[in-house]
Scaffold this motif. Structure first.
Motif, short mmCIF file in Angstrom:
data_model
loop_
_atom_site.label_atom_id
_atom_site.label_comp_id
_atom_site.label_asym_id
_atom_site.label_seq_id
_atom_site.Cartn_x
_atom_site.Cartn_y
_atom_site.Cartn_z
N ALA A 148 -85.13 -24.11 -15.19
CA ALA A 148 -84.42 -23.10 -14.40
C ALA A 148 -85.31 -21.88 -14.16
N ILE A 149 -86.10 -21.51 -15.15
CA ILE A 149 -86.99 -20.35 -15.00
C ILE A 149 -88.10 -20.65 -13.98
N ILE A 150 -88.67 -21.86 -14.05
CA ILE A 150 -89.69 -22.24 -13.07
C ILE A 150 -89.13 -22.18 -11.66
N ALA A 151 -87.92 -22.69 -11.48
CA ALA A 151 -87.31 -22.70 -10.15
C ALA A 151 -87.03 -21.29 -9.63
N ALA A 152 -86.84 -20.33 -10.55
CA ALA A 152 -86.54 -18.95 -10.13
C ALA A 152 -87.78 -18.21 -9.64
N GLY A 153 -88.95 -18.71 -9.99
CA GLY A 153 -90.20 -18.06 -9.56
C GLY A 153 -90.68 -18.59 -8.23
N THR A 154 -91.81 -18.09 -7.81
CA THR A 154 -92.41 -18.52 -6.54
C THR A 154 -93.89 -18.83 -6.77
N ARG A 155 -94.41 -19.68 -5.91
CA ARG A 155 -95.84 -20.00 -5.94
C ARG A 155 -96.53 -19.16 -4.90
N GLY A 156 -97.36 -18.24 -5.40
CA GLY A 156 -98.05 -17.34 -4.46
C GLY A 156 -97.17 -16.22 -4.03
#
Length: 420
Positions: free
Chosen positions: A412-420
């Motif tokens: 869930a934490i990974i999904a809340a972030g963004t790449r770049g």
């Protein structure tokens, strides 16, 4: 037998016959593809015809003609010298060397170990038996990686190297003189005095304070010191500006002779989380972990007094969720701690405890483990798009499967972030 060469009318008739034969052959034969040597030969032939066309024996006799009965010596071809080639300057190719790729693992810009630094600046003048603290991989956190990525050398000394001792001296050096000047300008405007060292400085060492803190710029370098010396009998702080001044002066001298290397750059497109407000909600994480009811997120940046270097240079974050103190749940998973550092994907497995590989959706790789050290806890480290996310929780006891319960929260934490 001897034959007399023709003379008079016989010679004229012979010349006219030769002229006719030459003209007839020239008219009857198709022109050959001109070649350089053929053009020279044709010129000679036309010249002979023209001379013959002048008419009369006088014209013919003007030429030195060989006897028709003697083999004419082959004419030596007049060679026209080829023009010498003018040498052309050959352009020497120039190559622009590619910029060297940065080391995947960042190093301090002032790259010495803490024991060496302590000797250089005379830390034993503040704490007689000053010994550098070495927390090891078990305490390597995203904040530690953020310091390293900023090119920081961060050292702390205590009397025995025990991190829990009260008497300590800490020094942090970064290659960020410009930002240091801005920060110190603000400190001076707030009323803090100058130390009179370096290009700019400020000190907060009030009598009776628990610590003496300084901030100094020298050329491209910015460093901060913090010292706290506690009397072993009265437990009163003896921190003072007079005690730390020799340390600051020695460090100014060391850095004045040093040049920082190029800054370490966070890889483009690295994963990032825009603060604790962008993290999953407490309800979402409660469902992910299960059997807990977390309260709203706490942003640890608001709980600590950040130094200038932490405020302006570090790229890490720290959020936590906890259940109410009187909640009827076991200690296990009663809190969830999330730390991350953008660009810190180099750290897991290199500077941290190794752990064992686990599968986490959205992660490039992940490891999990548990440890008993001043308390028992389990954790998962994930690398996602060159960044590092560290999720941990306290437990009363654990098995190999205990950290797997953290995986849904990590996803869930990974999904809340963004790449770049």
């Amino acid at each position: 037998m001897d034959v007399e060469p023709p003379v008079g009318d016989d010679l004229n008739r012979m010349l006219v016959s030769m002229k006719q034969q030459v003209l007839q052959r020239a008219a009857a034969e198709p022109p050959a593809k001109p070649r350089p040597w053929a053009r020279r030969h044709l010129g000679l032939t036309l010249g002979l015809v023209a001379l013959l066309g002048i008419g009369g024996a006088s014209g013919a006799l003007a030429l030195v003609l060989p006897s028709p009965f003697e083999a004419a010596a082959p004419a030596s071809p007049t060679s026209t010298p080829e023009p010498s080639a003018t040498p052309r300057a050959t352009a020497t190719p120039t190559f622009t060397p590619a910029a060297p790729e940065q080391d995947p693992v960042p190093r301090p810009a002032y790259d010495v170990d803490c024991a060496t630094l302590g000797d250089q600046i005379g830390v034993t003048g503040v704490i007689a038996t000053a010994t550098p603290i070495d927390l090891g991989p078990g305490q390597f956190r995203p904040a530690t990686a953020a310091y390293r990525q900023a090119g920081a050398l961060a050292c702390t000394w205590t009397p025995t190297g025990d991190p829990y001792e009260q008497s300590r001296v800490s020094v942090t050096v970064v290659p960020a003189g410009d930002r240091g000047l801005e920060w110190i300008s603000g400190l001076r405007q707030s009323g803090l005095p100058s130390l009179g060292l370096g290009d700019a400085s400020a000190a907060a060492c009030d009598p009776g304070a628990s610590s003496c803190n300084t901030s100094v710029v020298v050329g491209p370098w910015w460093f901060q010191t913090s010292s706290n010396v506690v009397d072993p009998v009265t437990y009163a702080s003896t921190a003072s500006v007079d005690a730390v001044r020799p340390v600051v002066a020695a460090l100014v001298e060391q850095l004045a002779a040093a040049t920082p290397p190029p800054a370490w750059e966070v890889p483009a497109g690295a994963w990032q989380l825009a603060g604790c407000e962008a993290a999953p909600s407490s309800e979402e994480l409660s469902r992910a972990v299960g059997e807990v009811d977390y309260e709203p997120v706490v942003d640890h940046a608001s709980l600590t007094t950040e130094t200038g270097i932490e405020t302006t240079l570090l790229t890490d974050g720290h959020c936590s969720w906890s259940v109410l103190p009187d909640a009827s749940v076991s200690y296990s998973f009663s809190s969830l701690d999330v730390r991350w550092v953008t660009g810190g994907g180099w750290a897991p497995g290199t500077a941290t405890l190794p752990g064992r590989p686990v599968e986490v959706a959205g992660a490039d790789r992940a490891t999990a483990g548990c440890i008993s050290d001043e308390g028992t806890g389990c954790w998962i480290d994930v690398v996602v798009a060159d960044s590092w996310v560290h999720v941990s929780t306290g437990v009363t006891e654990f098995t190999d499967d205990t950290p797997l319960r953290l995986i849904p929260a990590v996803e869930a934490i990974i999904a809340a972030g963004t790449r770049g």
